[in-house]
Design a protein around this motif. Structure first.
Motif, PDB file in Angstrom:
ATOM      1  N   ALA A  61     147.501  -9.114  54.769  1.00  0.00           N
ATOM      2  CA  ALA A  61     148.164  -7.866  55.153  1.00  0.00           C
ATOM      3  C   ALA A  61     147.179  -6.913  55.809  1.00  0.00           C
ATOM      4  CB  ALA A  61     148.788  -7.206  53.920  1.00  0.00           C
ATOM      5  N   LYS A  62     145.944  -6.889  55.329  1.00  0.00           N
ATOM      6  CA  LYS A  62     144.912  -6.021  55.911  1.00  0.00           C
ATOM      7  C   LYS A  62     144.462  -6.536  57.274  1.00  0.00           C
ATOM      8  CE  LYS A  62     142.998  -4.312  51.511  1.00  0.00           C
ATOM      9  NZ  LYS A  62     144.069  -4.813  50.634  1.00  0.00           N
ATOM     10  N   GLU A  63     144.531  -7.863  57.474  1.00  0.00           N
ATOM     11  CA  GLU A  63     144.089  -8.461  58.731  1.00  0.00           C
ATOM     12  C   GLU A  63     145.098  -8.251  59.855  1.00  0.00           C
ATOM     13  OE1 GLU A  63     141.522 -10.846  59.795  1.00  0.00           O
ATOM     14  OE2 GLU A  63     140.304 -10.102  58.135  1.00  0.00           O
ATOM     15  N   GLN A  64     146.377  -8.142  59.496  1.00  0.00           N
ATOM     16  CA  GLN A  64     147.429  -8.049  60.496  1.00  0.00           C
ATOM     17  C   GLN A  64     147.783  -6.593  60.784  1.00  0.00           C
ATOM     18  OE1 GLN A  64     150.361 -11.633  60.430  1.00  0.00           O
ATOM     19  NE2 GLN A  64     150.283 -10.856  58.350  1.00  0.00           N
ATOM     20  N   GLN A  65     148.615  -6.400  61.799  1.00  0.00           N
ATOM     21  CA  GLN A  65     149.112  -5.070  62.095  1.00  0.00           C
ATOM     22  C   GLN A  65     149.983  -4.570  60.951  1.00  0.00           C
ATOM     23  OE1 GLN A  65     151.219  -5.371  65.803  1.00  0.00           O
ATOM     24  NE2 GLN A  65     149.354  -5.534  67.033  1.00  0.00           N
ATOM     25  N   THR A  66     150.026  -3.272  60.771  1.00  0.00           N
ATOM     26  CA  THR A  66     150.828  -2.675  59.705  1.00  0.00           C
ATOM     27  C   THR A  66     152.286  -3.102  59.826  1.00  0.00           C
ATOM     28  OG1 THR A  66     149.377  -0.754  59.680  1.00  0.00           O
ATOM     29  CG2 THR A  66     151.532  -0.505  58.630  1.00  0.00           C
ATOM     30  N   GLY A  67     152.819  -3.602  58.716  1.00  0.00           N
ATOM     31  CA  GLY A  67     154.223  -4.012  58.690  1.00  0.00           C
ATOM     32  C   GLY A  67     154.468  -5.438  59.109  1.00  0.00           C
ATOM     33  N   ALA A  68     153.437  -6.147  59.581  1.00  0.00           N
ATOM     34  CA  ALA A  68     153.635  -7.527  60.047  1.00  0.00           C
ATOM     35  C   ALA A  68     153.806  -8.490  58.888  1.00  0.00           C
ATOM     36  CB  ALA A  68     152.471  -7.963  60.923  1.00  0.00           C
ATOM     37  N   MET A  69     153.056  -8.268  57.806  1.00  0.00           N
ATOM     38  CA  MET A  69     153.109  -9.171  56.660  1.00  0.00           C
ATOM     39  C   MET A  69     154.345  -8.895  55.806  1.00  0.00           C
ATOM     40  SD  MET A  69     152.067 -11.538  54.658  1.00  0.00           S
ATOM     41  CE  MET A  69     150.570 -11.975  55.515  1.00  0.00           C
ATOM     42  N   LYS A  94     153.272  -3.485  46.809  1.00  0.00           N
ATOM     43  CA  LYS A  94     153.152  -2.031  46.924  1.00  0.00           C
ATOM     44  C   LYS A  94     151.716  -1.621  47.227  1.00  0.00           C
ATOM     45  CE  LYS A  94     154.014   2.290  44.418  1.00  0.00           C
ATOM     46  NZ  LYS A  94     154.502   2.906  43.152  1.00  0.00           N
ATOM     47  N   ASP A  95     150.770  -2.263  46.549  1.00  0.00           N
ATOM     48  CA  ASP A  95     149.362  -1.930  46.752  1.00  0.00           C
ATOM     49  C   ASP A  95     148.901  -2.269  48.165  1.00  0.00           C
ATOM     50  OD1 ASP A  95     146.595  -1.300  45.467  1.00  0.00           O
ATOM     51  OD2 ASP A  95     146.298  -3.263  46.399  1.00  0.00           O
ATOM     52  N   ALA A  96     149.341  -3.408  48.694  1.00  0.00           N
ATOM     53  CA  ALA A  96     148.898  -3.852  50.023  1.00  0.00           C
ATOM     54  C   ALA A  96     149.792  -3.328  51.140  1.00  0.00           C
ATOM     55  CB  ALA A  96     148.852  -5.380  50.084  1.00  0.00           C
ATOM     56  N   GLY A  97     150.933  -2.733  50.762  1.00  0.00           N
ATOM     57  CA  GLY A  97     151.792  -2.102  51.754  1.00  0.00           C
ATOM     58  C   GLY A  97     152.628  -3.047  52.585  1.00  0.00           C
ATOM     59  N   PHE A  98     153.166  -4.087  51.974  1.00  0.00           N
ATOM     60  CA  PHE A  98     154.063  -4.973  52.732  1.00  0.00           C
ATOM     61  C   PHE A  98     155.388  -5.152  51.999  1.00  0.00           C
ATOM     62  CE2 PHE A  98     151.309  -7.895  50.281  1.00  0.00           C
ATOM     63  CZ  PHE A  98     152.248  -8.649  49.602  1.00  0.00           C
ATOM     64  N   LEU A  99     156.375  -5.577  52.744  1.00  0.00           N
ATOM     65  CA  LEU A  99     157.730  -5.765  52.220  1.00  0.00           C
ATOM     66  C   LEU A  99     157.802  -7.063  51.422  1.00  0.00           C
ATOM     67  CD1 LEU A  99     160.662  -4.639  52.273  1.00  0.00           C
ATOM     68  CD2 LEU A  99     161.038  -6.048  54.320  1.00  0.00           C
TER      69      LEU A  99
END
Length: 445
Positions: A61-69, A94-99
């Motif tokens: 998730a950190k490697e990809q664009q925000t929201g991609a993962m 929630k911690d990594a910010g992905f759906l």
């Protein structure tokens, strides 16, 4: 001709510190995840709530664009918290910010899907996780064509509780025999005492394991720990197997020259790497591709595996903490509740409960047919008689049902397919004869 192009050898690097290995491991993990993210389409991830998949998803998730993962998990919420680890998957997302997408699985899915699972596997399998993975893959395939998984972490870094059980016994033996300093024990019994609390829920297993052959040779003790044949009684027609034994094959692989006798921990993980892991990867591949989904396993990049094979057991398994060095490397990337979690269950599936209750008619119909009752190696009457006697996380009933479904789908239909093939071949020869130059076609039209 067949030729081996790669093989793993354990050669301990005794010259470097834990800090050095942590730095190298961090670099390898980042490189592997980055490599496995290369794709023409967006990439998702399986999230079990455990350390391995959580780390892979968070780093990706950190490697990809925000929201991609996006992540995918499964649960059996109707069966209580022991069959639902989605809480931990939500914490990671929630911690990594992905759906995070979740699928709630019930016994209707089990009855409807199990034959499909066996069909796509091609083989009967002992672990009920294949069904769970099929269901989660069906969810993932609706949103992604490529997913990352955490397979391999337990085998290369030592994540199974049985390693601690076996090592504890061997350390006690070494202390009693006065052989702790002969180079065979890189982790001492004193150092693992603080982590023995994690064995609390395994007391029944400990009682059974230590009831026979205590302090025997390392290979015989590990064989006893992983051998599930002892759970099978009159369900198997043992006389039909003759003098077959799995022991010679086990002994050859376990006592491998690729490891040497210097570390019991490496002997155990090497055996699982060469036997258990290929079986798990076969399931991973078949269950994802059943839905046209490509599953990738960054923890099994060859450079990462080769590095892990050089790390001494007293670093990988320090103080008897499973996956110690991997846990320390992942700590900056994950919530503490994930890194310090002691109750990871491995996607448990309530198949025993289903087979004894909601799916009991399905089981009875499957095992009571005339064909089922006439198997050469399995006494399915005994299988039915023994249902209801297995604990909730047992695998005997599941394995025998998978075996019967496999026989139904492949063996029982084999003669039907042969007849079809034979009739097709006869028809083809007749057609070729009818339309050959030596026979006027109009005679047959």
């Amino acid at each position: 001709h067949k030729k081996r192009y790669w093989e793993l050898f354990f050669a301990h690097d005794l010259y470097h510190t834990e800090a050095y290995f942590k730095k190298k491991l961090d670099e390898c993990l980042k490189n592997s995840v980055s490599l496995h993210l290369r794709s023409d389409v967006p990439v998702g991830a399986y999230i079990s709530g455990g350390l391995d998949s959580s780390f892979i998803a968070s780093l990706a998730a950190k490697e990809q664009q925000t929201g991609a993962m996006i992540g995918f998990t499964g649960k059996f919420s109707k069966h209580g918290p022991e069959f639902d680890e989605s809480l931990y998957a939500r914490i990671v997302a929630k911690d990594a910010g992905f759906l995070l997408y979740e699928i709630d699985i019930d016994f209707n899915d089990f009855i409807e899907t199990l034959p499909k699972v066996i069909f796509h596997l091609d083989y009967p399998v002992a672990g009920p996780g294949s069904f769970s993975q099929y269901m989660v893959s069906s969810l993932a395939a609706k949103h992604r064509k490529v997913v990352l998984g955490g397979q391999g972490g337990d085998e290369i870094f030592g994540g199974y509780t049985r390693y601690l059980i076996a090592y504890f016994e061997q350390c006690l033996k070494g202390a009693i025999d006065g052989t702790l300093d002969n180079g065979n024990f890189l982790v001492t019994y004193e150092s693992i005492i603080p982590n023995l609390e994690s064995l609390r829920q395994y007391k029944p297993l400990l009682g059974e394991f230590w009831s026979d052959g205590l302090f025997d040779s390392m290979d015989k003790r590990y064989f006893r720990l992983i051998n599930r044949a002892k759970d099978l009684k009159n369900e198997i027609r043992w006389e039909a197997l003759g003098d077959y034994s799995a022991w010679p094959v086990f002994e050859h692989i376990f006592n491998s020259s690729k490891v040497g006798p210097t570390s019991y921990f490496d002997l155990m993980t090497n055996f699982d790497f060469n036997t258990l892991l290929p079986a798990l990867l076969q399931v991973e591949d078949r269950m994802s591709m059943a839905h046209g989904l490509e599953s990738r396993v960054p923890l099994l990049d060859h450079q990462l595996v080769e590095l892990a094979a050089t790390i001494p057991a007293n670093i990988k398994f320090r103080t008897g903490e499973m996956k110690h060095i991997f846990r320390e490397v992942t700590r900056p990337y994950l919530p503490e509740s994930i890194v310090n979690r002691k109750d990871k269950m491995g996607f448990p599936t309530p198949v025993v409960d289903w087979m004894n209750h909601e799916a009991s008619d399905f089981v009875y119909d499957l095992l009571s047919s005339e064909r089922a009752k006439s198997r050469d190696l399995i006494d399915n009457r005994a299988v039915l008689d023994n249902f209801g006697k297995e604990h909730n996380f047992g695998r005997t009933g599941w394995g025998l049902i998978c075996l019967e479904l496999w026989q139904c789908q492949f063996h029982d239909k084999a003669n039907d397919y042969r007849r079809l093939l034979k009739n097709s071949s006869i028809s083809m020869r007749a057609r070729d004869y009818c339309f050959s130059e030596s026979v006027p076609a109009r005679k047959y039209l």
